[in-house]
Scaffold this motif. Structure first.
Motif, PDB file in Angstrom:
ATOM      1  N   GLY A  15       0.818  -1.211   0.000  1.00 37.71           N
ATOM      2  CA  GLY A  15       0.000   0.000   0.000  1.00 37.71           C
ATOM      3  C   GLY A  15       0.845   1.252   0.000  1.00 37.71           C
ATOM      4  N   ALA A  16       1.953   1.218   0.738  1.00 38.38           N
ATOM      5  CA  ALA A  16       2.856   2.367   0.788  1.00 38.38           C
ATOM      6  C   ALA A  16       3.468   2.624  -0.588  1.00 38.38           C
ATOM      7  N   ILE A  17       3.903   1.569  -1.250  1.00 35.95           N
ATOM      8  CA  ILE A  17       4.511   1.728  -2.574  1.00 35.95           C
ATOM      9  C   ILE A  17       3.510   2.337  -3.553  1.00 35.95           C
ATOM     10  N   SER A  18       2.287   1.835  -3.524  1.00 38.11           N
ATOM     11  CA  SER A  18       1.257   2.353  -4.438  1.00 38.11           C
ATOM     12  C   SER A  18       1.013   3.842  -4.196  1.00 38.11           C
ATOM     13  N   ALA A  19       0.849   4.217  -2.924  1.00 41.05           N
ATOM     14  CA  ALA A  19       0.559   5.617  -2.590  1.00 41.05           C
ATOM     15  C   ALA A  19       1.747   6.521  -2.922  1.00 41.05           C
ATOM     16  N   LEU A  20       2.950   6.071  -2.647  1.00 41.77           N
ATOM     17  CA  LEU A  20       4.128   6.902  -2.882  1.00 41.77           C
ATOM     18  C   LEU A  20       4.422   7.043  -4.369  1.00 41.77           C
ATOM     19  N   GLU A  21       4.198   5.996  -5.130  1.00 39.80           N
ATOM     20  CA  GLU A  21       4.363   6.117  -6.588  1.00 39.80           C
ATOM     21  C   GLU A  21       3.352   7.112  -7.161  1.00 39.80           C
ATOM     22  N   HIS A  22       2.140   7.068  -6.609  1.00 38.37           N
ATOM     23  CA  HIS A  22       1.118   8.029  -7.051  1.00 38.37           C
ATOM     24  C   HIS A  22       1.534   9.451  -6.677  1.00 38.37           C
ATOM     25  N   ALA A  23       2.096   9.634  -5.471  1.00 37.78           N
ATOM     26  CA  ALA A  23       2.542  10.958  -5.035  1.00 37.78           C
ATOM     27  C   ALA A  23       3.639  11.478  -5.961  1.00 37.78           C
ATOM     28  N   ALA A  24       4.553  10.587  -6.371  1.00 43.73           N
ATOM     29  CA  ALA A  24       5.623  11.006  -7.271  1.00 43.73           C
ATOM     30  C   ALA A  24       5.066  11.460  -8.616  1.00 43.73           C
ATOM     31  N   GLN A  25       4.051  10.749  -9.112  1.00 51.45           N
ATOM     32  CA  GLN A  25       3.438  11.096 -10.393  1.00 51.45           C
ATOM     33  C   GLN A  25       2.679  12.412 -10.323  1.00 51.45           C
ATOM     34  N   CYS A  26       2.196  12.746  -9.137  1.00 54.66           N
ATOM     35  CA  CYS A  26       1.386  13.962  -8.961  1.00 54.66           C
ATOM     36  C   CYS A  26       2.235  15.200  -8.677  1.00 54.66           C
ATOM     37  N   GLY A  27       3.547  15.056  -8.689  1.00 53.20           N
ATOM     38  CA  GLY A  27       4.404  16.228  -8.554  1.00 53.20           C
ATOM     39  C   GLY A  27       4.774  16.593  -7.136  1.00 53.20           C
ATOM     40  N   HIS A  28       4.575  15.696  -6.156  1.00 55.98           N
ATOM     41  CA  HIS A  28       5.019  15.973  -4.789  1.00 55.98           C
ATOM     42  C   HIS A  28       6.535  16.081  -4.787  1.00 55.98           C
ATOM     43  N   PRO A  29       7.108  16.959  -3.930  1.00 57.18           N
ATOM     44  CA  PRO A  29       8.567  17.097  -3.901  1.00 57.18           C
ATOM     45  C   PRO A  29       9.275  15.744  -3.936  1.00 57.18           C
ATOM     46  N   SER A  30      10.183  15.611  -4.880  1.00 63.53           N
ATOM     47  CA  SER A  30      10.709  14.292  -5.242  1.00 63.53           C
ATOM     48  C   SER A  30      11.530  13.621  -4.159  1.00 63.53           C
ATOM     49  N   ALA A  31      12.446  14.357  -3.502  1.00 64.78           N
ATOM     50  CA  ALA A  31      13.393  13.709  -2.591  1.00 64.78           C
ATOM     51  C   ALA A  31      12.696  12.962  -1.453  1.00 64.78           C
ATOM     52  N   PRO A  32      11.788  13.595  -0.690  1.00 66.99           N
ATOM     53  CA  PRO A  32      11.156  12.846   0.399  1.00 66.99           C
ATOM     54  C   PRO A  32      10.307  11.681  -0.091  1.00 66.99           C
ATOM     55  N   VAL A  33       9.623  11.856  -1.240  1.00 65.12           N
ATOM     56  CA  VAL A  33       8.807  10.765  -1.778  1.00 65.12           C
ATOM     57  C   VAL A  33       9.687   9.576  -2.130  1.00 65.12           C
ATOM     58  N   HIS A  34      10.785   9.813  -2.832  1.00 67.07           N
ATOM     59  CA  HIS A  34      11.624   8.705  -3.268  1.00 67.07           C
ATOM     60  C   HIS A  34      12.412   8.084  -2.103  1.00 67.07           C
ATOM     61  N   GLU A  35      12.706   8.882  -1.086  1.00 69.04           N
ATOM     62  CA  GLU A  35      13.337   8.285   0.101  1.00 69.04           C
ATOM     63  C   GLU A  35      12.376   7.302   0.776  1.00 69.04           C
ATOM     64  N   ALA A  36      11.131   7.732   0.983  1.00 69.40           N
ATOM     65  CA  ALA A  36      10.142   6.841   1.595  1.00 69.40           C
ATOM     66  C   ALA A  36       9.851   5.648   0.692  1.00 69.40           C
ATOM     67  N   LEU A  37       9.765   5.898  -0.607  1.00 72.29           N
ATOM     68  CA  LEU A  37       9.514   4.816  -1.560  1.00 72.29           C
ATOM     69  C   LEU A  37      10.658   3.803  -1.521  1.00 72.29           C
TER      70      LEU A  37
END
Length: 280
Positions: A15-37
């Motif tokens: 579930g975390a991977i799905s939500a974080l990949e979606h956040a990355a696609q939606c333009g959320h600041p990249s570094a924190p999203v990809h660290e959590a991902l």
């Protein structure tokens, strides 16, 4: 992003991977999203993908020590040990006052069979955070590996002064006092731990060992029996109860206790040897 982090904390890695990949696609600041991902992918065993996510977090910055720390875990899982060490050293250089970074590097070096290299970082970890129990325990084991075990005892009083009500520190200090043949002082630590929690099997077990070292076998057997009642599935505690009964020449009770310990862990060589002795 917040949903992905929440799912990550709950252990729902898919579930975390799905939500974080979606956040990355939606333009959320990249570094924190990809660290959590990267962390979610690592926890899922998808190490190559995790490494790519951490690399993206580093590329998009700002760089954080935690990214290098987590990236090192992934590199270790991939067998890239030298790179993992480099990442841990980078994390320490970026966060020299963070105990967890120093501990991670020290523990890595210890596990790599380099106790002398590990010691400065483990010492730094307990200096930065005197109540860091796991760091104390690993430092202690590393000092014994390096032939410097007795020197470690000096760091415990400062840690206990920092956290006087930390039962874990009291128990760890008591065990090290036992190890260095100071049972009277060890007994004080175990009794202090019992004053915090009278139902602590570990404190009762330690108290039993200290009393036995002082030659007070009747009291030692009483404490060991109480510990065994509270921890029926702990083969170490059950085995030490059997050993104390054996030393007290209560052979029938010792055999019963050791049989129970072996039923919990059938291939425990120490308890099998004790039982063999009891039958002689």
């Amino acid at each position: 992003y917040n949903l992905g982090n929440a799912r990550l904390r709950l252990g729902d890695f898919a579930g975390a991977i799905s939500a974080l990949e979606h956040a990355a696609q939606c333009g959320h600041p990249s570094a924190p999203v990809h660290e959590a991902l990267g962390l979610a992918l690592h926890k899922s065993g998808r190490y190559a993908s995790a490494l790519a996510a951490f690399d993206r977090a580093i590329k998009d910055g700002p760089k954080r020590a935690g990214v290098y720390h987590n990236r090192s875990l992934t590199l270790q899982a991939l067998g890239r040990v030298a790179e993992a060490e480099d990442n841990l050293r980078t994390a320490v250089s970026m966060a020299p006052h963070v105990a967890e970074s120093a501990f991670a590097l020290g523990n890595f070096l210890r596990n790599a069979g380099r106790p002398l290299d590990a010691l400065p970082y483990l010492r730094r970890a307990v200096e930065l955070e005197p109540g860091y129990l796991l760091a104390h325990q690993v430092l202690n084991e590393t000092l014994w590996q390096a032939g410097q075990g007795e020197s470690y005892l000096a760091s415990y009083p400062a840690a206990i002064y920092s956290k006087p009500n930390d039962r874990g520190l009291r128990l760890a200090y008591g065990q090290q006092l036992l190890r260095t043949l100071r049972p009277a002082e060890a007994l004080t630590e175990f009794e202090t731990a019992l004053a915090m929690d009278a139902q602590s099997p570990a404190a009762l077990d330690g108290k039993a060992q200290a009393l036995a070292a002082l030659g007070r076998f009747e009291a030692a057997n009483d404490a060991a029996g109480r510990a065994a009642q509270l921890a029926p599935q702990d083969p170490a505690i059950q085995g030490r109860k059997g050993e104390l009964l054996l030393r007290s020449q209560r052979f029938g009770e010792a055999i019963d206790a050791l049989r129970h310990a072996i039923s919990v862990r059938p291939l425990d060589q120490e308890n099998l040897a004790r039982l063999s002795t009891a039958y002689r």
